[in-house]
Each structure stands twice: as C-alpha cells, then as structure tokens.
Design an enzyme around this catalytic site. Structure first.
Site, PDB file in Angstrom:
ATOM      1  N   GLU A  58      28.883 -18.788  30.874  1.00  0.00           N
ATOM      2  CA  GLU A  58      28.940 -18.049  29.623  1.00  0.00           C
ATOM      3  C   GLU A  58      29.019 -16.564  30.004  1.00  0.00           C
ATOM      4  O   GLU A  58      28.189 -16.081  30.776  1.00  0.00           O
ATOM      5  CB  GLU A  58      27.680 -18.318  28.797  1.00  0.00           C
ATOM      6  N   ARG A 283      18.487 -27.534  38.505  1.00  0.00           N
ATOM      7  CA  ARG A 283      18.853 -26.150  38.787  1.00  0.00           C
ATOM      8  C   ARG A 283      18.109 -25.649  40.013  1.00  0.00           C
ATOM      9  O   ARG A 283      17.068 -26.163  40.381  1.00  0.00           O
ATOM     10  CB  ARG A 283      18.522 -25.155  37.692  1.00  0.00           C
ATOM     11  N   LYS A 293      18.819 -15.287  32.983  1.00  0.00           N
ATOM     12  CA  LYS A 293      19.587 -14.074  32.709  1.00  0.00           C
ATOM     13  C   LYS A 293      18.788 -13.101  31.857  1.00  0.00           C
ATOM     14  O   LYS A 293      18.912 -11.895  31.995  1.00  0.00           O
ATOM     15  CB  LYS A 293      20.870 -14.440  31.970  1.00  0.00           C
TER      16      LYS A 293
HETATM   17  P1  ATP Z   1      20.561 -18.940  31.067  1.00  0.00           P
HETATM   18  O1  ATP Z   1      20.066 -18.184  32.261  1.00  0.00           O
HETATM   19  O2  ATP Z   1      20.642 -18.107  29.859  1.00  0.00           O
HETATM   20  O3  ATP Z   1      19.900 -20.280  30.906  1.00  0.00           O
HETATM   21  P2  ATP Z   1      22.752 -20.282  32.287  1.00  0.00           P
HETATM   22  O4  ATP Z   1      22.105 -20.089  33.595  1.00  0.00           O
HETATM   23  O5  ATP Z   1      22.828 -21.627  31.687  1.00  0.00           O
HETATM   24  O6  ATP Z   1      22.093 -19.288  31.277  1.00  0.00           O
HETATM   25  P3  ATP Z   1      25.646 -20.253  32.255  1.00  0.00           P
HETATM   26  O7  ATP Z   1      26.572 -19.112  32.322  1.00  0.00           O
HETATM   27  O8  ATP Z   1      25.722 -21.130  31.085  1.00  0.00           O
HETATM   28  O9  ATP Z   1      24.200 -19.631  32.381  1.00  0.00           O
HETATM   29  O10 ATP Z   1      25.764 -21.106  33.587  1.00  0.00           O
HETATM   30  C1  ATP Z   1      27.000 -21.538  34.086  1.00  0.00           C
HETATM   31  C2  ATP Z   1      26.817 -22.758  34.921  1.00  0.00           C
HETATM   32  O11 ATP Z   1      25.923 -22.502  35.997  1.00  0.00           O
HETATM   33  C3  ATP Z   1      26.231 -23.891  34.112  1.00  0.00           C
HETATM   34  O12 ATP Z   1      26.936 -25.065  34.425  1.00  0.00           O
HETATM   35  C4  ATP Z   1      24.815 -23.972  34.574  1.00  0.00           C
HETATM   36  O13 ATP Z   1      24.351 -25.267  34.500  1.00  0.00           O
HETATM   37  C5  ATP Z   1      24.896 -23.473  36.015  1.00  0.00           C
HETATM   38  N1  ATP Z   1      23.638 -22.842  36.419  1.00  0.00           N
HETATM   39  C6  ATP Z   1      23.000 -21.842  35.806  1.00  0.00           C
HETATM   40  N2  ATP Z   1      21.839 -21.557  36.411  1.00  0.00           N
HETATM   41  C7  ATP Z   1      21.728 -22.413  37.451  1.00  0.00           C
HETATM   42  C8  ATP Z   1      20.739 -22.640  38.466  1.00  0.00           C
HETATM   43  N3  ATP Z   1      19.624 -21.921  38.528  1.00  0.00           N
HETATM   44  N4  ATP Z   1      20.975 -23.619  39.365  1.00  0.00           N
HETATM   45  C9  ATP Z   1      22.101 -24.344  39.303  1.00  0.00           C
HETATM   46  N5  ATP Z   1      23.058 -24.192  38.394  1.00  0.00           N
HETATM   47  C10 ATP Z   1      22.883 -23.240  37.457  1.00  0.00           C
HETATM   48 MG    MG Z   2      24.137 -22.119  29.946  1.00  0.00          MG
END
Ligand code: ATP
Ligand code: MG
Length: 592
Positions: A58, A283, A293
C-alpha cells in the site's frame, strides 16, 4: 588483532535451509518451506501449470525489512519456479496514499535486486471492473446499499461470542440498490452517509463475513484517478479480485489475512471468476525494533530519528544508508525462512548477515575514533615512509595499498593504559606492541597536562629491524594496534549507532506507558573528528570499509568535499555467532 566476524557457524545454518530431495518444478527449493511445498504440490496435481505471484504494497509509507521478507519470498519464488511476480500497489485509500511513496517503493525493490519487468499494476486500474462486479452482485441480490453510519455498523456487527443484527436496509430491492449505488458513484451523497455491503450472514461465526463493507463514499481525489471516483473499494473487496484479474496463482500474504480468506473465496465464487490460492505466513518481527508503519511514522514525526532513511530505522532506505547491502538483506530473508507461527527474530542475525557479506568485500583501512598522540622519539623528524598494507585478507585479488608512516601517529586512547589492568596486553609503559603493517614500538613514557594530569602524548621508540611486523630475533608481542599518521590523515565525522530501543521487545513497558518509553536516548553517538588514513579521501557516498578492529563503516550522503561523514554499519563483534556456539555446545552436552 580482530580481523572481522569470520568465526561463524553459517555453513550449518545455511545447510539447514538447503533443499533436499529431488527437485520438481523448481531447481532449488523442494523441502525448503511449506509455501514452496504447497506450490510444488499444486504443480504436480495440475491445479496450476505455472507460478505467478505478486508483491502488493500500500503506497502509504516506506518499505521496511518486513516488506523485504515478503519481496524476497514473492519475487524469489517466481524466479525459482520460472514464473513471474507482479508489483501491485494496493491503492484503495486515497487519503493516506501518495505518489512519493510509489516512487520510493519502486526504487527500494529495484535496489533489493528484483524486477517486475513491465508488470507494475495498481488496484486503482481495476476500479471500473470492481464497480461492474459490484453491480453484478447487487443484481444477484448479494449486495445492498446500507445507510447505517460507521458506528452503527460496528454496533450491529455483534461480537466473537454474539451474532450480529441485520441492518434495516438489508432487504432493499435490487432496483433500489442499483439506483442508490449509481447515485453514490455520481456523487449525490455526503461522505460516510452510505456504504455498499455484501449480503452474506449476520450470524456467521467469522465476524468478517457479517455483511462486510465493499464501498464507502470518500470525497477525496486519488493520486492516480484524480476526481473520477468518490466511492472507493475497501481493501477486502479489492484485494482478491485484483489477484484474480492478474491471474495470480499463489497469493502469499501475512497471517492476519487467514481470517479474510473465506470472504475472498466468497467474492470469487459469487462472481464466478478465476480463483488464486492464498497462502499465509508469519510476519517478520525483529528484536529492538518496531515495524508498523504507524510507529515508524511517529518516530519520524516526533523527531526521534532524522527521517525515514535514518540509519537507525528498519526501513530499506535506512538500512541502505547505514551500509547494508542488498545481498545481505536477501541472505537474511533466506535464512529466516517462513513459518506459520508468529515469532521474533534476533536482530543479531541481521547484523551477522551484513558482517558476513562485508567481510568478503569491504576493503580494510585504519581509522582512529578517539585519538591520542603516539610520538616515536627515535624516528627521524620530517620523514615519511610508505608501508604496504593488505586491502582484504579474505580476498587477495583486492591487492595492497601504501599507508604513510611518520614520527607522530594517532592511536586509539583505549589502546594505551598508564596502569594496565590484568590481561591488558596493549600499550603501557615499558611494554612493546606491533603497529599494524609497521614496526614494533616500545612505550617509554607519557607527557601530561601539568594542570589536569590528562595524558597528552604517549612516547615510544621503534625497532627499525621489525619493519613489516616481525622481529628478526623472533621475539613476540601480545598485541597489534592500529594507527594513522598525524600529518597525513583525514578528519571525518563518524556516527556510531546503537539500537533504537533499550529492550528487545519495545512493548515491554510498565502499565500506563507506551512503547516510546523504551526509546534509547543514546542510539546515536557522533564523533566529530575521527582520524582516518588518507586512502579514503574522496570516497563517494555509499562506499563501504572495514575500519580495522572497529567495524564496518559506510560513507554517508551528508559528506562534503571538505569532510567525510561515516556511519558505522555494524561492529565486528558477532553476537549471533556467540549465540549459535552456545546452542551447539548445549546440544553436544545434551547428546553426550
Ligand atoms: P501496516 O504496517 O500498516 O500493517 P503493512 O505492513 O500491511 O501495513 P503493506 O504495504 O500492506 O503494509 O504490505 C505489503 C506487503 O508486505 C503485504 O503483503 C504484507 O503482508 C507484507 N508485509 C508487511 N509487513 C510485513 C512483515 N513484517 N513481515 C512480512 N511481510 C510483511
Ligand atoms: Mg497491509
């Protein structure tokens, strides 16, 4: 003399992650993890005949090391299986998103070494299609316009233990729903006044299935579609269909989406469109770090760090500025693997990976962070000689360089003690040590400030016969110390970093306090005038070195032609290797 973190059990760790068995559909990944196994299974069973993944950020913030895990997984799997990986921006929320982030995300993915070729897509590309599908569901009696406010919707939803209540608008006719929905699109209604909801089951045990919202009215321009839309799809309505449109075979996402899966499947089934397979993984969480974020934004906005690319940040640009290489980050992501259960990875492993990489490729130089003068009384005044120094003992092809040597040097304050404690083998009165690449020197005394008693100079004599570091008579010294020539060195600012948090789990706080209570007030130490050998002069931002005995350092973009600025990427002390060694010892002890 410590020469780098090369006492590592990485062979063992890597071999655990190495493939076993006969490859099938992939040359290097059978048996590695449950996602790759599931894909191999799908290829065998014929459920899919190729692999197509996507990375769906996103554009509402910068990428961090957690995203790197997802990037390595999605692009990596596509590469391994001879498939493709799309980049897709999930840009369904116009108020939080920005093109600034889109560009930064692309740059970071490229820097990590991955390529989406010509397949950069946006959920907003599909707004029209999604709208048409929404009308289709309305016509099938599977979606309705609801006039409840967001608060009321929440209230009607029920809880995990109690069923929800049906909205009073749930049984509107298809005609009325279509008319209202089209007028929503036309902009006739104020923001938040109506939604389109899927008509599923208000008593469903999965709360997400209780008539979830598909569209909300938001009178805000979108960074790509401008003012074309005033209704925007929710993430849940957009995500699965976007995967379907792109023909994604394996939609790999984090665990929190496991509960959304039935909803995604419901939409796909009701629309009768192509169905990807969703697979969830845990994650990445790292000790001494926050990853959300929202929190990263807070660190920036509240001034705890200097920006998104502050070298203390776990963002890709922060790590990059700190001196991390894409290779080290990819190696880290491979080593941590994927799992179904949430856990926390020790940040020492990340540090271990960059040390391993830089040990192989960073040229060694000598730098003195906390200088004290060393005067060689029997060395000719005004003489300079050039000593040959090896650039990287790990890689002879990197050659040698000439380091200037003269009567007055700087050494580390720490490498001299007037009264040496037990087991201290470095310089002290009467003691002889080796100067790296140089001579043996023997300390003859000190000059002190008569007022403060502070040591201003250490004096010594050198033995010309020991040039190159060995005594012809075979006598030994117990320490080798680094140095720079006072007349030839360059001055630089050096920034030393510690963890951003004082506790492994930043959320470990007393009642009533938040994670910010654990912010480390001493995470940055600035050394304004370190002394460095002249070979670093003019090095461009991003150049990496090992400063012998001190760690790996990288030239910061704040550098000017007058003064270099260095970031310490990581010290030489390998905590991860220590942890592994301890574990191995325990295992051997247990097996015995
Ligand atoms: P927020 O921090 O607001 O929860 P987000 O981390 O979900 O947002 P996105 O931009 O939606 O942010 O993430 C893009 C992709 O990266 C998604 O497929 C998400 O599952 C993956 N992702 C995000 N954070 C992690 C993490 N800590 N470990 C593994 N994958 C991640
Ligand atoms: Mg997300």
């Amino acid at each position: 003399m410590t020469d780098g973190g090369n006492i590592t059990p990485e062979k063992k760790i890597q071999s655990e992650a190495q493939p076993t068995g006969t490859p099938s559909g992939c040359d290097s990944c059978e048996g590695t993890d449950f996602i790759r196994e599931a894909i191999i299974e799908d290829l065998k069973s014929g459920r899919f005949d190729h692999v197509h993944t996507r990375f769906p950020p996103e554009p509402n913030g910068y990428l961090h090391i957690g995203h790197a895990k997802s990037i390595c997984l999605n692009f990596g799997i596509a590469q391994e299986f001879g498939g493709k990986c799309n980049l897709r921006f999930d840009d369904t929320n116009p108020t939080k998103e920005d093109t600034e982030y889109v560009e930064a995300i692309k740059e970071d993915i490229r820097w990590l070494g991955f390529d989406w070729e010509d397949r950069c897509y946006y959920a907003s590309d599909y707004f029209e299609q999604l709208y048409q599908w929404a009308e289709e569901l309305i016509k099938k009696g599977k979606a309705y316009v609801c006039d409840l406010s967001p608060d009321e919707i929440r209230e009607y939803r029920g809880t995990l233990t109690e069923p929800g209540r049906e909205s009073p608008y749930r049984n509107r006719s298809v005609e009325e729903n279509l008319d209202l929905f089209r007028r929503m699109r036309a902009g006739e209604f104020p923001e938040g006044s109506r939604t389109l909801r899927a008509k599923i089951d208000m008593a469903h045990p999965n709360v997400l299935m209780r008539d979830p919202v598909m569209y909300r009215i938001i009178h805000a321009p979108h960074h790509r579609t401008g003012n074309k839309w005033c209704i925007y799809p929710t993430y849940d309505w957009a995500h699965g269909q976007s995967d379907s449109i792109e023909g994604i075979t394996h939609s790999i996402c984090t665990l929190e989406f496991e509960v959304h899966r039935p909803l995604y499947e419901w939409f796909i089934k009701e629309l009768g469109i192509y169905a990807p397979r969703q697979i969830e993984f845990a994650r990445l969480n790292l000790t001494y770090t926050v990853m959300s974020k929202r929190r990263l934004l807070q660190l920036v906005q509240e001034g705890y760090v200097r920006g998104w690319d502050d070298p203390r940040m776990p963002t890709i640009r922060g790590l990059r500025r700190r001196g991390y290489t894409p290779e080290a980050i990819r190696d880290f992501c491979q080593r941590i693997g994927v799992s179904k259960y949430d856990g926390v990875v020790d940040i020492a492993l990340l540090e271990h990976c960059i040390r391993e990489d830089l040990n192989k490729r960073a040229p060694r130089v000598m730098a003195v962070l906390r200088p004290i003068k060393l005067v060689i009384d029997n060395y000719p005044d005004g003489q300079t000689e050039y000593l040959e120094a090896v650039n990287n003992p790990e890689d002879p092809s990197m050659g040698t360089r000439q380091v200037p040597f003269s009567k007055v040097l700087y050494i580390e304050e720490d490498d001299f003690r007037e009264v040496p404690p037990p087991k201290y083998y470095r310089l002290s009165p009467g003691r002889e040590v080796r100067l790296r690449w140089g001579y043996f020197v023997k300390c003859t005394g000190v000059v002190k400030d008569p007022q403060t008693g502070r040591i201003l100079e250490v004096h010594c004599t050198y033995d010309p016969a020991t040039k190159g570091g060995n005594a012809p008579d075979g006598r030994k010294v117990k320490a080798t110390i680094h140095w720079v020539s006072a007349a030839h060195c360059v001055e630089a600012e050096v920034r030393l970093y510690d963890y951003l948090f004082t506790k492994p789990d930043p959320d470990d706080v007393p009642e009533g306090m938040d994670w910010r209570a654990n912010i480390n007030p001493n995470s940055l130490e600035v050394i304004p005038n370190a002394k460095i050998e002249p070979s670093v002069q003019g090095a461009p931002a991003g150049t990496r070195y090992q400063f012998e005995r001190l760690g790996y350092f990288c030239v910061d973009p704040d550098s000017t032609p007058e003064k270099l600025v260095f970031n310490r990427t990581v010290t030489l002390k390998d905590e991860w290797a220590k942890i592994q060694k301890k574990l191995e010892n325990q295992q051997t002890a247990g097996a015995a």
